[in-house]
Write an enzyme that holds these catalytic residues in place. Structure first.
Site, PDB file in Angstrom:
ATOM      1  N   GLY A  55      -1.101   1.435   1.760  1.00 17.91           N
ATOM      2  CA  GLY A  55      -1.827   2.083   0.679  1.00 17.91           C
ATOM      3  C   GLY A  55      -1.479   3.556   0.594  1.00 17.91           C
ATOM      4  O   GLY A  55      -0.315   3.938   0.609  1.00 17.91           O
ATOM      5  N   LYS A  83      -3.062  -6.038   8.056  1.00 15.88           N
ATOM      6  CA  LYS A  83      -3.167  -6.924   6.888  1.00 15.88           C
ATOM      7  C   LYS A  83      -4.087  -8.110   7.163  1.00 15.88           C
ATOM      8  O   LYS A  83      -4.723  -8.634   6.253  1.00 15.88           O
ATOM      9  CB  LYS A  83      -1.781  -7.414   6.464  1.00 15.88           C
ATOM     10  CG  LYS A  83      -0.930  -6.319   5.863  1.00 15.88           C
ATOM     11  CD  LYS A  83       0.441  -6.835   5.495  1.00 15.88           C
ATOM     12  CE  LYS A  83       1.294  -5.706   4.955  1.00 15.88           C
ATOM     13  NZ  LYS A  83       2.660  -6.141   4.649  1.00 15.88           N
ATOM     14  N   GLU A 109       1.343   4.766  -4.174  1.00 18.42           N
ATOM     15  CA  GLU A 109       0.963   3.369  -3.935  1.00 18.42           C
ATOM     16  C   GLU A 109      -0.503   3.175  -4.322  1.00 18.42           C
ATOM     17  O   GLU A 109      -1.276   4.146  -4.382  1.00 18.42           O
ATOM     18  CB  GLU A 109       1.168   3.031  -2.448  1.00 18.42           C
ATOM     19  CG  GLU A 109       0.797   1.622  -2.032  1.00 18.42           C
ATOM     20  CD  GLU A 109       1.621   0.535  -2.703  1.00 18.42           C
ATOM     21  OE1 GLU A 109       1.428   0.335  -3.920  1.00 18.42           O
ATOM     22  OE2 GLU A 109       2.417  -0.122  -2.021  1.00 18.42           O
ATOM     23  N   ARG A 144      12.332   1.969  -3.444  1.00 21.09           N
ATOM     24  CA  ARG A 144      11.224   1.843  -2.501  1.00 21.09           C
ATOM     25  C   ARG A 144      11.605   2.628  -1.247  1.00 21.09           C
ATOM     26  O   ARG A 144      12.731   2.556  -0.762  1.00 21.09           O
ATOM     27  CB  ARG A 144      10.952   0.387  -2.112  1.00 21.09           C
ATOM     28  CG  ARG A 144       9.770   0.346  -1.130  1.00 21.09           C
ATOM     29  CD  ARG A 144       9.433  -1.008  -0.615  1.00 21.09           C
ATOM     30  NE  ARG A 144       8.291  -0.891   0.298  1.00 21.09           N
ATOM     31  CZ  ARG A 144       8.011  -1.763   1.224  1.00 21.09           C
ATOM     32  NH1 ARG A 144       8.749  -2.840   1.369  1.00 21.09           N
ATOM     33  NH2 ARG A 144       6.972  -1.578   2.033  1.00 21.09           N
ATOM     34  N   HIS A 145      10.652   3.363  -0.715  1.00 21.83           N
ATOM     35  CA  HIS A 145      10.882   4.179   0.490  1.00 21.83           C
ATOM     36  C   HIS A 145      11.411   3.343   1.655  1.00 21.83           C
ATOM     37  O   HIS A 145      11.299   2.116   1.669  1.00 21.83           O
ATOM     38  CB  HIS A 145       9.593   4.898   0.897  1.00 21.83           C
ATOM     39  CG  HIS A 145       8.485   3.934   1.255  1.00 21.83           C
ATOM     40  ND1 HIS A 145       8.412   3.290   2.474  1.00 21.83           N
ATOM     41  CD2 HIS A 145       7.419   3.504   0.547  1.00 21.83           C
ATOM     42  CE1 HIS A 145       7.360   2.511   2.505  1.00 21.83           C
ATOM     43  NE2 HIS A 145       6.726   2.622   1.334  1.00 21.83           N
ATOM     44  N   ASN A 183       4.680  -0.411   8.127  1.00 19.37           N
ATOM     45  CA  ASN A 183       5.389  -1.623   7.676  1.00 19.37           C
ATOM     46  C   ASN A 183       5.690  -2.506   8.870  1.00 19.37           C
ATOM     47  O   ASN A 183       5.468  -3.718   8.837  1.00 19.37           O
ATOM     48  CB  ASN A 183       6.707  -1.280   6.981  1.00 19.37           C
ATOM     49  CG  ASN A 183       6.574  -0.544   5.676  1.00 19.37           C
ATOM     50  OD1 ASN A 183       7.412   0.280   5.353  1.00 19.37           O
ATOM     51  ND2 ASN A 183       5.549  -0.823   4.892  1.00 19.37           N
TER      52      ASN A 183
END
Length: 186
Positions: A23, A95, A84, A9-10, A16
């Protein structure tokens, strides 16, 4: 056929950190994300893992992660299938703007988004194709939290939390299919 896929995972991004649905929108790696890539490069080196070529989603955060965790001698390829899931109109939004009481598969069309199951299937197909066509037994690929989590759940694993930035999921592909072999985190 027996191939090992190191699926990464990046590193942490600004979205983040801000609690945004990333997305297919992009944001740069944070200073912490850059530190994560340095640690990850060192960890791969300590484990004696060497790759002749490596693959990444074509989204900038994954491309930058791959660039930083591999040497210049490694051939790098972008693979849109490793992207993604697209959250459509919600890409880049906080979110908290997503109705948390609703199931994604029931509402994705309302947001012009990609089906989550479709995105996971896309990523699995891309990984299997890469493994079949790559001449080496060890493959390095960089992708994203949502599709990695979805793939692991499809393999029957119950996740107890989010997929950490910079984590490595070691998958084995053989004649019986794809299975999780190991996992490590920086």
């Amino acid at each position: 056929m027996n191939k090992t896929i190191y699926l990464v995972r990046h590193g942490q991004t600004r979205f983040n950190l801000e609690g945004r649905l990333q997305g297919q929108a992009d944001s740069e790696l944070t200073p912490e994300g850059l530190r994560q890539t340095e640690k990850l490069k060192e960890m791969l080196k300590e484990k004696g893992l060497r790759f002749n070529q490596a693959y990444t989603s074509d989204l900038g955060r994954a491309v930058e992660t791959l660039k930083r965790i591999t040497d210049d001698s490694v051939k790098k390829y972008t693979v849109p299938g490793l992207r993604e899931v697209s959250f459509g109109d919600l890409d880049g939004q906080l979110k908290t703007q997503f109705p948390s009481d609703q199931d994604w598969e029931e509402v994705y069309a309302d947001y012009h988004a990609e089906s989550f199951d479709g995105a996971v299937d896309r990523m699995i197909e891309a990984l299997i194709s890469l493994a079949i066509n790559d001449p080496d037994d060890q493959i390095l690929a960089v992708s994203h939290s949502g599709v990695i989590a979805g793939m692991l759940e499809k393999m029957g694993l119950e996740l107890t939390g989010p997929i950490p930035n910079g984590s490595v999921w070691v998958l084995e592909l053989n004649d019986q299919g794809l299975r999780l072999k190991d996992y490590f985190c920086i």
